[in-house]
Design a protein around this motif. Structure first.
Motif, PDB file in Angstrom:
ATOM      1  N   GLN A 217      51.303  39.394  44.912  1.00 11.78           N
ATOM      2  CA  GLN A 217      50.490  39.633  46.087  1.00 11.78           C
ATOM      3  C   GLN A 217      49.570  38.443  46.362  1.00 11.78           C
ATOM      4  O   GLN A 217      49.391  38.028  47.499  1.00 11.78           O
ATOM      5  CB  GLN A 217      49.665  40.910  45.862  1.00 11.78           C
ATOM      6  CG  GLN A 217      49.044  41.457  47.113  1.00 11.78           C
ATOM      7  CD  GLN A 217      50.074  41.721  48.195  1.00 11.78           C
ATOM      8  OE1 GLN A 217      51.202  42.124  47.912  1.00 11.78           O
ATOM      9  NE2 GLN A 217      49.708  41.454  49.440  1.00 11.78           N
ATOM     10  N   TYR A 218      49.008  37.888  45.305  1.00 17.89           N
ATOM     11  CA  TYR A 218      48.129  36.732  45.472  1.00 17.89           C
ATOM     12  C   TYR A 218      48.882  35.601  46.145  1.00 17.89           C
ATOM     13  O   TYR A 218      48.415  34.990  47.099  1.00 17.89           O
ATOM     14  CB  TYR A 218      47.591  36.258  44.115  1.00 17.89           C
ATOM     15  CG  TYR A 218      46.557  35.162  44.267  1.00 17.89           C
ATOM     16  CD1 TYR A 218      45.200  35.444  44.199  1.00 17.89           C
ATOM     17  CD2 TYR A 218      46.945  33.844  44.516  1.00 17.89           C
ATOM     18  CE1 TYR A 218      44.253  34.442  44.367  1.00 17.89           C
ATOM     19  CE2 TYR A 218      46.010  32.837  44.689  1.00 17.89           C
ATOM     20  CZ  TYR A 218      44.657  33.143  44.607  1.00 17.89           C
ATOM     21  OH  TYR A 218      43.735  32.157  44.793  1.00 17.89           O
TER      22      TYR A 218
ATOM     23  N   ALA B 246      47.560  44.746  48.778  1.00 21.41           N
ATOM     24  CA  ALA B 246      46.618  44.003  47.935  1.00 21.41           C
ATOM     25  C   ALA B 246      45.814  44.962  47.065  1.00 21.41           C
ATOM     26  O   ALA B 246      45.586  44.702  45.879  1.00 21.41           O
ATOM     27  CB  ALA B 246      45.687  43.161  48.803  1.00 21.41           C
TER      28      ALA B 246
ATOM     29  N   LEU C 295      38.058  43.419  46.598  1.00 18.04           N
ATOM     30  CA  LEU C 295      38.915  42.235  46.631  1.00 18.04           C
ATOM     31  C   LEU C 295      38.136  40.958  46.343  1.00 18.04           C
ATOM     32  O   LEU C 295      38.715  39.890  46.169  1.00 18.04           O
ATOM     33  CB  LEU C 295      39.616  42.123  47.989  1.00 18.04           C
ATOM     34  CG  LEU C 295      40.394  43.357  48.472  1.00 18.04           C
ATOM     35  CD1 LEU C 295      41.125  43.051  49.772  1.00 18.04           C
ATOM     36  CD2 LEU C 295      41.383  43.829  47.420  1.00 18.04           C
TER      37      LEU C 295
ATOM     38  N   TYR D 143      50.100  41.899  41.014  1.00 16.02           N
ATOM     39  CA  TYR D 143      48.931  41.152  41.494  1.00 16.02           C
ATOM     40  C   TYR D 143      49.292  39.695  41.787  1.00 16.02           C
ATOM     41  O   TYR D 143      48.948  39.147  42.829  1.00 16.02           O
ATOM     42  CB  TYR D 143      47.795  41.234  40.469  1.00 16.02           C
ATOM     43  CG  TYR D 143      46.717  40.202  40.713  1.00 16.02           C
ATOM     44  CD1 TYR D 143      45.938  40.245  41.875  1.00 16.02           C
ATOM     45  CD2 TYR D 143      46.504  39.153  39.815  1.00 16.02           C
ATOM     46  CE1 TYR D 143      44.977  39.284  42.127  1.00 16.02           C
ATOM     47  CE2 TYR D 143      45.535  38.190  40.053  1.00 16.02           C
ATOM     48  CZ  TYR D 143      44.777  38.256  41.210  1.00 16.02           C
ATOM     49  OH  TYR D 143      43.835  37.296  41.457  1.00 16.02           O
TER      50      TYR D 143
ATOM     51  N   TYR E 272      41.173  37.979  45.496  1.00 17.56           N
ATOM     52  CA  TYR E 272      42.159  37.403  46.418  1.00 17.56           C
ATOM     53  C   TYR E 272      41.542  36.283  47.256  1.00 17.56           C
ATOM     54  O   TYR E 272      40.329  36.235  47.441  1.00 17.56           O
ATOM     55  CB  TYR E 272      42.693  38.499  47.350  1.00 17.56           C
ATOM     56  CG  TYR E 272      43.615  39.484  46.680  1.00 17.56           C
ATOM     57  CD1 TYR E 272      44.891  39.099  46.284  1.00 17.56           C
ATOM     58  CD2 TYR E 272      43.209  40.790  46.457  1.00 17.56           C
ATOM     59  CE1 TYR E 272      45.741  40.007  45.667  1.00 17.56           C
ATOM     60  CE2 TYR E 272      44.059  41.705  45.852  1.00 17.56           C
ATOM     61  CZ  TYR E 272      45.325  41.307  45.452  1.00 17.56           C
ATOM     62  OH  TYR E 272      46.160  42.199  44.852  1.00 17.56           O
TER      63      TYR E 272
END
Ligand code: SF4
Ligand code: SF4
Ligand code: SF4
Lengths: 594, 204
Positions: A233-234, A522, A78, A230, A82
């Motif tokens: 989720q970010y 994530a 990650l 993505y 993130y």
């Protein structure tokens, strides 16, 4: 006018998961980049990968400062992807207590390593003369660092390397100061000026390898197989971090908020833990620092919180109104170690002491505890000014402590050399073991809250305050009766969780944001599938392997020392009895199957 | 009404790179910093203040003049529109912009801010803002508030209540889906913004 669509270039994108391990050999100045997807697939990254690499690399009987002893730096899948996934773990054998050394640092390091495409670095060997290593994507160079060896400040090292290396704004420069060069056993590695591999002496290991610094930058791209997922989720994580109260504490006053909280709870170690509340707490509180000295906040790369609190100290140096200004970052642990625990209530003095440690490159918690112990030794007349080279150490006397810090690093006599080896070594040699406040050979962080804290620091694999839930368990127990077993159960549950989070190298300040559910999503959004059970198993497995390493390095439950001071001073949850702690330790062991 | 991106409060920057990630994520579909059109820079490590390097929407853009094939045309509200198809990577615009706001991507195409405003929504510290300007790109002078038309500055001058500031910002976001922009782009923005508006109300 042209409608511009989303751009797709022909660039080769790095895969979302991690791939490489960069092996550096300091002895013959060689390196290799090896595809270790096998490791990353199994253990994700961070401490999970580092622990397994250490088991691969460690040769029985190698001492912490021996050339063959590896240092492993590792990031997670990650990292760079993130928000608040900003940590890099360092795994090594600690020169301070001979055990497993594990330390985490933020700054720009994780992002730089990730975008350079060497997500883990293994450093072995030792050079004959000082070197620094520069890594820009896959270009690795060993450069002679003799001219920057012996500089008096880690800050200057950063300034010089910035000028001679490319990658401004995207790079990380990690380096040691005089303490690491001279082998102070709790020397730290400074990461991008305000962050550190602080605890357990990684700086001394760098020093032994004659490794002055590493500069690393990269500009590889990563692409998720499912970019829409993505992005979603970010945004979800970003909003949770920025727009909910979950991390409020860190972007308001920062960790120093704890000064008044712990003081109120009677859990703030004061004057070498002779007390747990400090009459000067008000002037060294997070509130006071923020109102009077805080000038800006800074973030680790990729974190929207900005928890790094930078204070400005304006210091006069002549009667003609001449001033110098210093920018110094402060945190709770530093304020405890150089403030309450040394009886220093002048916030300016605390900042000056922090600055001295920062420049020389030592772990501030250890330094504070060592000086507190020495002060009590003098007061109890167990040593005299003969040992201290005439220096009187008195609670609150910042000028004396400033000088003492330099003397510890320069080690002009046996006594100061002993102080540079940590409080366990010094107290074995000079006495005062009862009030050498360490657990497992590591000087304690700023909590004396009760059973949970002591258990956590004793059993926690890196004896670190953030790697166990001891202090929060005590806080819970303070508010509502909890049995010892309940405290232990909470510790075990949290240990596993944090072990897993450390394989993802998430900043543990964001631990409430990265729940199992969020972690699973994530990871999925970048194409890595894991179930909750798999993640839990990873946490347990990592912890087990850390204990395996600890045992190889000589850890045994039988040798655990519990200095008397912990049972003489009342904690947040009252007086502790040694018997009770021992029983709880037994129970923890049984439950863990250790 | 034309809008443009403004670095309203440079000194408030914490160097989190959220803006850069948002820009590259939105317009290059990548997880990186490299192809962001805004560049957060340090000038002496993180001890010193950050610099935010991005197009400042010239009224008479020199980058446009420098482009020999007309890949850059004047944008309503200042700055330029960029025609990627015809850009041949000569790099003359890069040189012409003293801000250092342009760089070339891996295919040698210019990377230039299009003043879409996505990054402002990921800036946690009010550094970046969308402001209203004349179509020419000139700053609008209004009879209320300061001459510099940034939301966060109104607060400094004590002219506006907090809620007013909020709704102003919301409108700014809404106004962003400029009608003259192409379809896909609109959708993209909406998607990126998602439930942004609702959440903006919940903040604080
Ligand atoms: S890219 Fe540079 S030269 Fe072109 S409009 Fe923007 S600021 Fe002006
Ligand atoms: S306004 Fe849009 S194009 Fe310009 S830097 Fe921000 S996100 Fe990128
Ligand atoms: S998002 Fe805002 S605070 Fe973060 S780097 Fe960009 S301008 Fe600075």
């Amino acid at each position: 006018m042209t409608a511009e669509k989303v751009i797709t270039t022909t660039e080769k994108y790095a895969i979302p998961g991690l791939t490489n391990v960069l092996y550096l050999d300091m002895t013959d100045r060689s390196y290799s980049i090896v595809d270790r997807r096998d490791l990353y697939e199994k253990y994700l990254g961070g401490s999970g990968v580092a622990v397994n690499l250490m088991l691969e690399e460690y040769k029985e009987g190698t001492g912490p400062l021996d050339p063959e002893m590896p240092v492993i730096l590792s990031t997670g899948p990650l990292s760079g992807v993130y928000p608040t996934c900003t940590k890099t773990v360092a795994l090594f054998r600690s020169p301070l207590n001979g055990e497993l050394g594990e330390s985490y640092a933020g700054g720009h390091l994780a992002m730089s390593m990730r975008f350079a495409g060497c997500e883990t670095i293994v450093i072995k060997g030792a050079s004959k003369y000082p070197l620094y290593v520069s890594v820009h994507n896959d270009k690795v160079r060993f450069r002679d660092a003799s001219s920057i060896w012996n500089l008096s400040s880690t800050i200057d090292v950063g300034k010089i390397i910035r000028d001679v290396e490319p990658g401004a704004g995207r790079r990380s420069i990690i380096r040691i100061g005089p303490a690491g060069e001279k082998g102070v056993k709790y020397a730290s590695v400074n990461v991008d000026t305000y962050r550190h591999f602080g605890r357990l002496g990684l700086g001394a290991v760098f020093g032994a390898k004659k490794l002055k610094a590493i500069v690393i930058s990269g500009d590889q791209e990563i692409r998720s197989p499912d970019h829409t997922a993505y992005k979603k989720q970010y945004k979800k994580l970003y909003d949770t971090i920025v727009k909910t109260g979950l991390m409020e504490k860190y972007h308001n006053l920062g960790t120093s908020e704890n000064v008044l909280v712990l003081n109120e709870l009677r859990g703030l170690p004061t004057r070498n833990l002779q007390g747990t509340s400090f009459e000067g707490a008000e002037t060294i509180s997070g509130e006071h620092f923020a109102d009077n000295y805080l000038i800006r906040r800074v973030s680790c790369a990729g974190c929207p919180i900005g928890c790094i609190h930078v204070a400005m100290l304006k210091r006069p140096f002549s009667k003609a109104h001449e001033y110098e200004t210093l920018n110094i970052s402060y945190d709770f642990e530093l304020i405890y170690a150089l403030g309450s625990n040394l009886g220093v209530e002048d916030p300016k003095a605390v900042l000056e002491l922090i600055d001295a440690c920062e420049k020389t490159g030592v772990d501030i918690i250890s330094m504070g505890v060592v000086l507190a112990w020495a002060t009590e030794m003098l007061q109890k007349k167990k040593i005299s000014t003969e040992e201290t080279l005439g220096l009187e150490l008195n609670w609150g006397d910042a000028a004396a402590y400033l000088r003492a810090i330099e003397l510890v690093v320069r080690a002009p006599n046996e006594f100061y050399a002993a102080l540079g080896k940590g409080v366990v070594y010094a107290s074995k040699k000079y006495g005062g073991e009862e009030f050498a406040i360490h657990l497992g050979g590591l000087e304690i962080p700023g909590y004396h809250t009760g059973l949970g804290n002591i258990l956590g620091l004793t059993m926690g694999v890196r004896h670190s305050h953030l790697d166990n839930a001891g202090y929060s368990a005590d806080q819970k127990a303070f508010n509502k009766e909890m049995s010892d077993e309940e405290i232990i159960d909470m510790l075990i549950k949290e240990d596993d969780l944090r072990c897993m989070l450390n394989s993802l190298t998430i900043c543990l300040f964001a631990r409430n944001v990265y729940t199992y559910e969020n972690v699973i999503e994530a990871l999925a959004a970048i194409g890595i599938r894991k179930t909750e059970e798999e993640l839990k198993e990873l946490g347990r497995d990592t912890l087990k392997k850390k204990y395996e390493l600890k045992k190889k390095f000589g850890f045994s439950f039988e040798n655990l020392a519990l200095p008397k001071r912990f049972f003489e001073t009342a904690s947040t949850t009252g007086m502790l009895e040694e018997e009770r702690v021992k029983k709880a330790l037994e129970l923890y062991r049984k439950k863990r199957g250790l | 009404m034309a809008k443009r991106l403004k670095v309203a409060n440079p000194a408030r920057c914490i160097g989190c790179y959220s803006c850069m990630r948002a820009c590259a994520r939105t317009w290059y579909n990548t997880i990186s910093l490299k192809n962001s059109r805004i560049n957060i820079q340090t000038k002496g490590g993180i001890e010193t203040p950050y610099a935010q390097i991005v197009c400042h929407a010239c009224v008479d853009p020199p980058c446009m003049r420098a482009c020999p094939i007309g890949a850059l045309t004047k944008r309503k509200g200042g700055g330029v529109n960029f025609n990627r198809e015809i850009c041949d990577g000569c790099g003359k615009c890069v040189e012409a912009c003293l801000m250092g706001a342009i760089h070339l991507d891996v295919e040698n195409k210019a990377v230039i801010c299009k003043h879409c405003g996505v990054c402002t929504k990921f800036c946690p510290h009010d550094v970046l803002e969308m402001i209203e300007v004349e179509d020419s790109g000139e700053v609008k002078v209004t009879d209320t508030g300061p001459v510099s038309p940034t939301e966060s500055h109104k607060e400094l001058y004590g002219k506006k209540e907090a809620e007013e500031g909020e709704s102003g910002k919301e409108k700014a976001e809404e106004g962003e889906s400029g009608k003259e922009e192409a379809e896909e782009e609109n959708e993209k923005k909406k998607a990126e913004r998602g439930s942004g508006k609702k959440e903006a109300e919940e903040v604080k």
